[in-house]
Enzyme design. Structure first.
Site, PDB file in Angstrom:
ATOM      1  N   ASP A 172       0.827  -1.204   0.000  1.00  0.00           N
ATOM      2  CA  ASP A 172       0.000   0.000   0.000  1.00  0.00           C
ATOM      3  C   ASP A 172       0.863   1.258   0.000  1.00  0.00           C
ATOM      4  O   ASP A 172       2.087   1.194  -0.180  1.00  0.00           O
ATOM      5  CB  ASP A 172      -0.960  -0.022   1.199  1.00  0.00           C
ATOM      6  CG  ASP A 172      -0.243  -0.028   2.544  1.00  0.00           C
ATOM      7  OD1 ASP A 172       0.988   0.163   2.593  1.00  0.00           O
ATOM      8  OD2 ASP A 172      -0.933  -0.218   3.572  1.00  0.00           O
ATOM      9  N   GLU A 175       3.881   1.098   2.181  1.00  0.00           N
ATOM     10  CA  GLU A 175       4.804  -0.002   1.918  1.00  0.00           C
ATOM     11  C   GLU A 175       4.620  -1.146   2.912  1.00  0.00           C
ATOM     12  O   GLU A 175       5.569  -1.705   3.452  1.00  0.00           O
ATOM     13  CB  GLU A 175       6.241   0.537   1.894  1.00  0.00           C
ATOM     14  CG  GLU A 175       6.537   1.240   0.599  1.00  0.00           C
ATOM     15  CD  GLU A 175       7.219   2.601   0.731  1.00  0.00           C
ATOM     16  OE1 GLU A 175       7.641   3.124  -0.310  1.00  0.00           O
ATOM     17  OE2 GLU A 175       7.297   3.139   1.831  1.00  0.00           O
ATOM     18  N   GLU A 331       7.523  14.555   8.346  1.00  0.00           N
ATOM     19  CA  GLU A 331       6.666  13.474   7.877  1.00  0.00           C
ATOM     20  C   GLU A 331       5.560  13.209   8.899  1.00  0.00           C
ATOM     21  O   GLU A 331       4.395  13.063   8.551  1.00  0.00           O
ATOM     22  CB  GLU A 331       7.488  12.213   7.657  1.00  0.00           C
ATOM     23  CG  GLU A 331       6.696  11.035   7.111  1.00  0.00           C
ATOM     24  CD  GLU A 331       7.594   9.877   6.723  1.00  0.00           C
ATOM     25  OE1 GLU A 331       7.586   9.491   5.541  1.00  0.00           O
ATOM     26  OE2 GLU A 331       8.314   9.365   7.598  1.00  0.00           O
TER      27      GLU A 331
END
Length: 383
Positions: A172, A175, A331
């Protein structure tokens, strides 16, 4: 860039500053060949560009009026694909013969800046990026009227690859979970096939195949990808994943204002949102399972398209507030971690969380544009 404290207290000023600086940062880090680095300093990402991340970055730059930057990325995608025409043909012919190639022989999800697959081991078989770059190129052409014929061969190769492969389980966005067919991956593929047809550069046979595959994916999403009235993480799962916000937001595969779109937004808000931050999914352990600014912006775009402007602004404000003093967006962030005992193992493996992450910067730009909060954006980019 250091934001004044007064700007941090005024989200609109902070948004304009971060959006402008983000566009400059992305442009400064873009490789001469067109590739966008995922993160210039994070050990596991440095030196690589993803089709998926890069496509969303290019869409952000395109929406912000940075036309040349976006087109250089699409040129890079096209060059990577053109160089692999024989691989794509072999994959497609094997699938048609009922003898599909092994996952390891499928196209990688990321490449070095010069277009090589790279030597590092990775969770490589992911289909979403090959749909996402088509979607981003199509959106760019809609905004700016670019002639897509320069990418025609690569678009055709991508359509062949996706039409032959979209039913296959793969990793996905994160990963992970390679044995499943993921709903957000199907959404990326459907959006890409839709745009490939609209670009008008496919021959009649490919255009028909792409339209048929898009329709079949839509039927699967509505028949098998729905649990408790909302989209599910993968076919057969009852969980929700924040990447689904893209399916009902930016990608517009399921309209945000539809019953299914609204129920999916509500499920993400209920299951994955804390304040304005959004977790990937409930069982996430990556760096402890923090909240991702880019996902707050993804959800903000879905909320905005569903008509909730105030919530979209709240989500954008939270994302902007995660920037460091020099303006770099991460992130993910700590606090409200889902698995706090799993942080150290990732820090030992790869170092601190990626910052800056160019995808985070691009999503702040993209939501700011759609909200009309980025003052330097060309009026053309608001179309």
């Amino acid at each position: 860039m250091t934001l004044p404290k007064t700007d941090r207290a005024r989200p609109s000023a902070a948004t304009a500053a971060i959006a402008e600086w983000s566009a400059d940062l992305i442009a400064s880090l873009q490789d001469a060949g067109g590739a966008y680095p995922a993160s210039p300093t994070f050990s596991a990402y440095a030196g690589y560009s993803w089709f998926r991340d890069g496509a969303f970055i290019a869409d952000g730059m395109s929406s912000y009026g940075r036309i040349d930057s976006a087109e250089r990325f699409f040129d890079w995608c096209a060059a990577v694909l053109d160089a692999r025409a024989a691989e794509v043909t072999a994959i497609v012919e094997a699938a048609r013969a009922g003898e599909p190639v092994a996952d390891a022989a499928m196209l990688p999800t990321r490449f070095t800046f010069d277009g090589r697959a790279g030597d590092d081991e990775w969770w490589d078989f992911q289909l979403d990026g090959y749909g996402t770059w088509l979607w981003a190129a199509g959106q760019h052409v809609r905004r700016h009227g670019t002639d897509a014929s320069r990418w025609a061969n690569a678009i055709a190769l991508s359509v062949d690859y996706l039409c032959a492969s979209w039913r296959r389980p793969c990793f996905d966005w994160w990963e992970e979970h390679a044995t499943h067919v993921h709903v957000s991956t199907l959404g990326c593929i459907a959006a890409g096939l839709r745009e490939a047809v609209a670009l008008g550069v496919l021959d009649a046979g490919r255009a028909a195949a792409a339209a048929e595959a898009e329709a079949e994916i839509s039927r699967m999403l509505h028949a098998d990808g729905v649990v408790d009235r909302h989209l599910s993480k993968w076919i057969g799962s009852s969980a929700v994943d924040a990447s689904l916000a893209s399916v009902v937001g930016l990608l517009d595969v399921v309209p945000a204002g539809s019953d299914l779109g609204l129920a999916t937004i509500a499920a993400i808000e209920h299951e994955l949102t804390v304040d304005g931050g959004v977790h990937r999914y409930r069982e996430d352990t990556f760096y402890g399972g923090g909240r991702w600014p880019l996902l707050s912006c993804m959800l903000g775009l879905a909320q905005l398209r569903a008509g909730d402007v105030d919530r979209a602004r709240e989500l954008l404000d939270w994302a902007v507030a995660t920037a460091s003093d020099d303006g770099a967006l991460p992130e993910q962030v700590g606090g409200h971690l889902l698995a706090p005992d799993r942080v150290d193992e990732w820090v030992e493996r790869w170092g601190p969380v990626a910052q800056p992450l160019l995808w985070s910067h691009a999503m702040v730009m993209r939501l700011a544009v759609e909200l009309g909060g980025a003052a330097s954006v060309d009026s053309e980019a608001h179309a």
